[in-house]
Design a protein around this motif. Structure first.
Motif, mmCIF file in Angstrom:
data_model
loop_
_atom_site.group_PDB
_atom_site.id
_atom_site.type_symbol
_atom_site.label_atom_id
_atom_site.label_comp_id
_atom_site.label_asym_id
_atom_site.label_seq_id
_atom_site.Cartn_x
_atom_site.Cartn_y
_atom_site.Cartn_z
ATOM 1 N N GLU A 193 -3.870 -7.567 0.461
ATOM 2 C CA GLU A 193 -3.168 -8.054 1.641
ATOM 3 C C GLU A 193 -3.431 -7.162 2.849
ATOM 4 O O GLU A 193 -3.589 -7.644 3.965
ATOM 5 C CB GLU A 193 -1.677 -8.102 1.339
ATOM 6 C CG GLU A 193 -1.041 -9.370 1.833
ATOM 7 C CD GLU A 193 0.234 -9.675 1.091
ATOM 8 O OE1 GLU A 193 1.269 -9.700 1.733
ATOM 9 O OE2 GLU A 193 0.168 -9.876 -0.141
ATOM 10 N N ILE A 194 -3.468 -5.858 2.595
ATOM 11 C CA ILE A 194 -3.741 -4.918 3.692
ATOM 12 C C ILE A 194 -5.143 -5.158 4.236
ATOM 13 O O ILE A 194 -5.384 -5.170 5.437
ATOM 14 C CB ILE A 194 -3.581 -3.465 3.205
ATOM 15 C CG1 ILE A 194 -2.109 -3.162 2.959
ATOM 16 C CG2 ILE A 194 -4.160 -2.485 4.201
ATOM 17 C CD1 ILE A 194 -1.836 -1.801 2.394
ATOM 18 N N ARG A 195 -6.062 -5.391 3.311
ATOM 19 C CA ARG A 195 -7.451 -5.643 3.704
ATOM 20 C C ARG A 195 -7.529 -6.919 4.564
ATOM 21 O O ARG A 195 -8.201 -6.953 5.599
ATOM 22 C CB ARG A 195 -8.293 -5.794 2.438
ATOM 23 C CG ARG A 195 -9.768 -5.805 2.662
ATOM 24 C CD ARG A 195 -10.332 -4.420 2.911
ATOM 25 N NE ARG A 195 -11.664 -4.544 3.489
ATOM 26 C CZ ARG A 195 -12.133 -3.753 4.443
ATOM 27 N NH1 ARG A 195 -11.413 -2.767 4.893
ATOM 28 N NH2 ARG A 195 -13.331 -3.937 4.930
ATOM 29 N N LEU A 207 4.266 -12.403 6.774
ATOM 30 C CA LEU A 207 4.338 -11.535 5.592
ATOM 31 C C LEU A 207 5.159 -12.173 4.471
ATOM 32 O O LEU A 207 5.421 -11.536 3.465
ATOM 33 C CB LEU A 207 4.962 -10.190 5.977
ATOM 34 C CG LEU A 207 4.104 -9.279 6.832
ATOM 35 C CD1 LEU A 207 4.946 -8.178 7.441
ATOM 36 C CD2 LEU A 207 2.978 -8.678 6.018
ATOM 37 N N GLY A 208 5.613 -13.419 4.689
ATOM 38 C CA GLY A 208 6.411 -14.092 3.669
ATOM 39 C C GLY A 208 7.808 -13.509 3.551
ATOM 40 O O GLY A 208 8.401 -13.490 2.472
ATOM 41 N N MET A 257 -11.820 3.239 -2.489
ATOM 42 C CA MET A 257 -13.117 2.564 -2.521
ATOM 43 C C MET A 257 -12.979 1.127 -2.042
ATOM 44 O O MET A 257 -13.828 0.617 -1.316
ATOM 45 C CB MET A 257 -13.675 2.546 -3.949
ATOM 46 C CG MET A 257 -13.975 3.902 -4.521
ATOM 47 S SD MET A 257 -15.404 4.663 -3.786
ATOM 48 C CE MET A 257 -16.614 4.332 -4.998
ATOM 49 N N SER A 258 -11.893 0.452 -2.477
ATOM 50 C CA SER A 258 -11.818 -0.969 -2.170
ATOM 51 C C SER A 258 -11.372 -1.240 -0.738
ATOM 52 O O SER A 258 -11.656 -2.298 -0.203
ATOM 53 C CB SER A 258 -10.890 -1.675 -3.160
ATOM 54 O OG SER A 258 -9.690 -0.972 -3.262
ATOM 55 N N LEU A 259 -10.683 -0.303 -0.101
ATOM 56 C CA LEU A 259 -10.186 -0.571 1.246
ATOM 57 C C LEU A 259 -11.113 -0.087 2.344
ATOM 58 O O LEU A 259 -11.161 -0.657 3.428
ATOM 59 C CB LEU A 259 -8.821 0.100 1.435
ATOM 60 C CG LEU A 259 -7.618 -0.598 0.826
ATOM 61 C CD1 LEU A 259 -6.406 0.307 0.894
ATOM 62 C CD2 LEU A 259 -7.343 -1.905 1.534
ATOM 63 N N ALA A 260 -11.871 0.963 2.066
ATOM 64 C CA ALA A 260 -12.492 1.712 3.154
ATOM 65 C C ALA A 260 -13.720 1.026 3.743
ATOM 66 O O ALA A 260 -14.533 0.458 3.029
ATOM 67 C CB ALA A 260 -12.884 3.099 2.658
ATOM 68 N N ALA A 288 8.089 -2.699 5.685
ATOM 69 C CA ALA A 288 7.497 -1.527 6.331
ATOM 70 C C ALA A 288 6.228 -1.912 7.090
ATOM 71 O O ALA A 288 5.970 -1.438 8.199
ATOM 72 C CB ALA A 288 7.188 -0.456 5.292
ATOM 73 N N MET A 289 5.466 -2.816 6.494
ATOM 74 C CA MET A 289 4.241 -3.300 7.163
ATOM 75 C C MET A 289 4.614 -4.095 8.414
ATOM 76 O O MET A 289 4.003 -3.937 9.468
ATOM 77 C CB MET A 289 3.453 -4.210 6.225
ATOM 78 C CG MET A 289 3.021 -3.539 4.946
ATOM 79 S SD MET A 289 1.447 -2.754 5.110
ATOM 80 C CE MET A 289 0.458 -4.164 5.432
#
Lengths: 294, 389
Positions: free
Chosen positions: B175-177, B121-122, B198-201, B143-144
């Motif tokens: 990053e989550i994706r 995660l850097g 829309m972009s993650l799902a 947190a991630m």
């Protein structure tokens, strides 16, 4: 531009703060200055005409073994009553914070003892501690004479420690509960998502985050048990048996108003003040370092 | 296989019901986004999966185990909170490693895992810092990391990006994706931000007032909204809604109080000939027709506009309602001049005025009922015969 209301006539402003200043002067500065005066002077045997004696009063006080004993007793009393009050308050606050059944009632009910004056509380405990008919009398059914604060100094000390702790619990409880409730709920939830159970969350999350509150209460409770325990001692034990509960603050009263040694008592009260100041200084100097403020 | 099965789940706070009988099946490795306005019950649903809220009625099972009575720690879920909920008195390393420590992992092994996670995660330069010394984006990463390090079966995200600034939000979204592609853990992500959703799902769940309005891929939800609510909620600016009457032949609809005609898919139109409907038109589906002669073409005069860079939003009024059009490119109609609009039947969304559900015909071009998963059918199962009296 901010417009401020102000009074052109200064006398009105002085009039407004006069009552407060008067109270502070009459009940704080004037007695304190009197104590200073008495501590460094000695009155003639038949009254009037105080004579400057320098540090003689202090020398007398510090060469008195009973005085050193009262300092030691006061420290034991302060440490134990503060420890007991704070640990009980913390446990109660943790339970009230968990919102178990009836917590609303206890949250308010727990605060009431603080509204009771020390002598009134002491009077109530005098009945509880009575070795013949009090609740503690049941201890004597285990072994006769096990509990008798009128004869045993340890029992008497235990009695005033319990009473002082009981009186202080509610004050600490309020602050602990407020402290616990100011910890964001999501932190505790994160803890439980991370797999920590109730006790683990308490030790790893809630207690460290309560550190500022714990420190604050430590200072307040210690100071209070040094200076504010007179009512309890006077009603419950009158310093007895055999001076076993004669705390510093009670000895000031006994020497001053029963022994009529105003100068000695005044010197003692200056010593007590210095001790409390010193203690508070050390607490800030050494304990506060370990406190993490968020 | 960490699939999550939610069956008839309800949530009451006292007498107040906030979740009304939700059914949802989440497959293993799927990235599900629950989208809805604040107060729609989406966070409550997530917290019921996590075990932070009691389930009033119904059942939730993870990996075929009913978890209703299980403690959060027994459910194998990790959660990223909206405010990150980092432990302020612990360092980054302690924060990330706390779950492992509680789980009884030995220190050497734990540190190794924490370092590996931090590196991915850097965060490897920040391990000794306290959360207060970190920026918003770094806290988000911690947190991630705290969630990842446990290698959970299920990731739960409770609006984790809403406290970040716009640029960072886009970056963390990516990053989550990416993370999901490598970890392949089942993820449930709650948000009120439709772009994020829309972009993650993989699949989108649109919730409103404690109920699921629609479940589908982002494309399905955008192109075939199951209800007026979904149509208005997804897409920015919001869809235009116009009350219309369908012609007797079923090939066009006339906007109420005007003579303007809108083309209707004849397959659907046939079944609702002569009925009144609500037509939904997306601002970006409307094109300005080259000539303005046909009296039947929808004609609007736009009185003001908003520059968007990529185009311009033109605002006008039609049949007593506000009307918006997204005019792409650099040539826009002049304010006040009437413009005729060319509209294809495929961009005319038809809704039932009483049930507010989409009017579809099974197998029809616009209604994709036939191709959607079972859960979708349940909420969009409005056949014409049943809906229109």
């Amino acid at each position: 531009m901010q417009k401020r209301a102000y009074f052109k006539a200064n006398w009105l402003a002085y009039l407004f703060i006069a009552p407060q200043l008067l109270i502070i002067f009459v009940f704080f500065y004037w007695p304190a200055s009197q104590a200073m005066y008495w501590a460094f002077t000695l009155e003639q045997p038949f009254g009037g005409g105080n004579q400057w004696v320098g540090l003689d009063n202090f020398r007398a006080v510090f060469s008195d073994e009973t005085y050193w004993a009262s300092i030691w007793r006061s420290i034991v009393f302060a440490a134990l009553s503060t420890g007991l009050a704070m640990s009980m308050a913390l446990v109660l606050a943790l339970f009230a914070d968990r919102q178990l059944r009836g917590y609303r009632f206890f949250r308010v009910g727990m605060i009431w003892p603080y509204a009771i004056a020390a002598p009134a509380a002491a009077l109530a405990f005098r009945f509880l501690f009575n070795p013949q008919s009090g609740v503690f009398a049941y201890l004597n059914t285990l072994s006769p004479g096990l509990w008798n604060p009128a004869l045993s100094g340890v029992d008497a000390m235990t009695a005033i420690i319990i009473t002082q702790a009981w009186k202080q619990v509610s004050y600490s409880f309020i602050f602990f509960l407020a402290g616990l409730q100011s910890i964001p709920r999501s932190l505790i939830e994160a803890g439980s998502m991370d797999g920590a159970r109730v006790m683990r969350r308490m030790l790893d999350l809630q207690l460290p985050l309560l550190a500022p509150t714990i420190f604050f209460l430590l200072v307040i409770n210690m100071t209070d048990s040094f200076t504010d325990s007179f009512g309890i001692v006077d009603i419950l034990t009158e310093g007895g048996p055999a001076r076993a509960t004669e705390l510093m603050v009670y000895k000031i009263y006994v020497d001053g108003f029963q022994g009529l040694d105003y100068s000695g008592a005044a010197a003692q009260s200056l010593v007590l003040m210095a001790l409390v100041i010193l203690m508070t200084f050390f607490q800030f100097r050494f304990i506060e370092r370990r406190v993490h403020y968020t | 296989m960490a699939d999550i099965d939610i069956r008839k789940v309800e949530k009451f706070y006292g007498k107040n019901q906030v979740v009304h009988g939700v059914d949802l099946n989440i497959q293993d490795g799927e990235f599900i986004v629950i989208l809805g306005p604040s107060g729609c019950g989406k966070s409550t649903l997530l917290r019921m999966i996590a075990g932070l809220e009691e389930i009033s009625n119904g059942e939730i099972s993870i990996e075929n185990t009913v978890v209703n009575q299980l403690e959060p720690r027994e459910r194998g879920c990790a959660m990223v909170f909206q405010n990150y909920a980092l432990y302020p008195h612990m360092t980054v390393a302690q924060n990330i490693g706390y779950a492992l420590k509680v789980g009884g992992m030995r220190k050497a092994e734990r540190m190794q895992k924490v370092e590996a996670t931090a590196k991915s995660l850097g965060l490897d330069q920040l391990l000794d810092r306290k959360p207060a010394q970190l920026s918003g984006g770094q806290r988000q990463r911690v947190a991630m990391g705290r969630a990842i390090v446990r290698e959970p079966k299920v990731f739960l995200f409770d609006e984790p990006l809403s406290n970040l600034d716009a640029k960072l939000r886009v970056q963390m979204r990516l990053e989550i994706r990416r993370l999901h592609r490598t970890l392949k853990a089942t993820s449930v992500f709650v948000t009120h931000d439709q772009v994020e959703a829309m972009s993650l799902a993989d699949r989108l769940v649109v919730m409103n007032a404690g109920r699921i309005e629609q479940v589908g891929t982002p494309e399905e939800v955008y192109h075939a909204p199951a209800s007026i609510y979904v149509g208005g909620f997804i897409g920015s600016p919001a869809m235009n809604f116009l009350p219309c009457g369908v012609s007797d032949c079923g090939t066009f609809a006339v906007i109420d109080n005007t003579s303007f005609r809108l083309p209707v898919d004849p397959e659907i139109g046939r079944t609702i000939a002569g009925q009144s409907v609500i037509v939904g038109l997306r601002p970006e589906d409307l094109k300005i027709a080259p000539e303005a002669n046909d009296p039947n073409l929808l004609t609007v005069a736009f009185d003001f506009s908003e520059e968007q860079g990529s185009g311009r939003l033109m605002h006008g009024r039609l049949a007593g309602r506000d009307f918006v059009l997204h005019s792409a490119g650099r040539h826009h109609p002049a304010p006040g001049a009437p413009c005729s609009l060319a509209i294809g039947a495929e961009s005319v969304h038809l809704f039932d005025p009483t049930t507010e559900k989409r009017i579809t015909v099974a197998g029809a071009k616009t209604g994709q009922t036939g191709t959607l998963p079972a859960a979708f059918q349940k909420t969009s199962d409005v056949t014409v015969s049943g809906a229109i009296q």
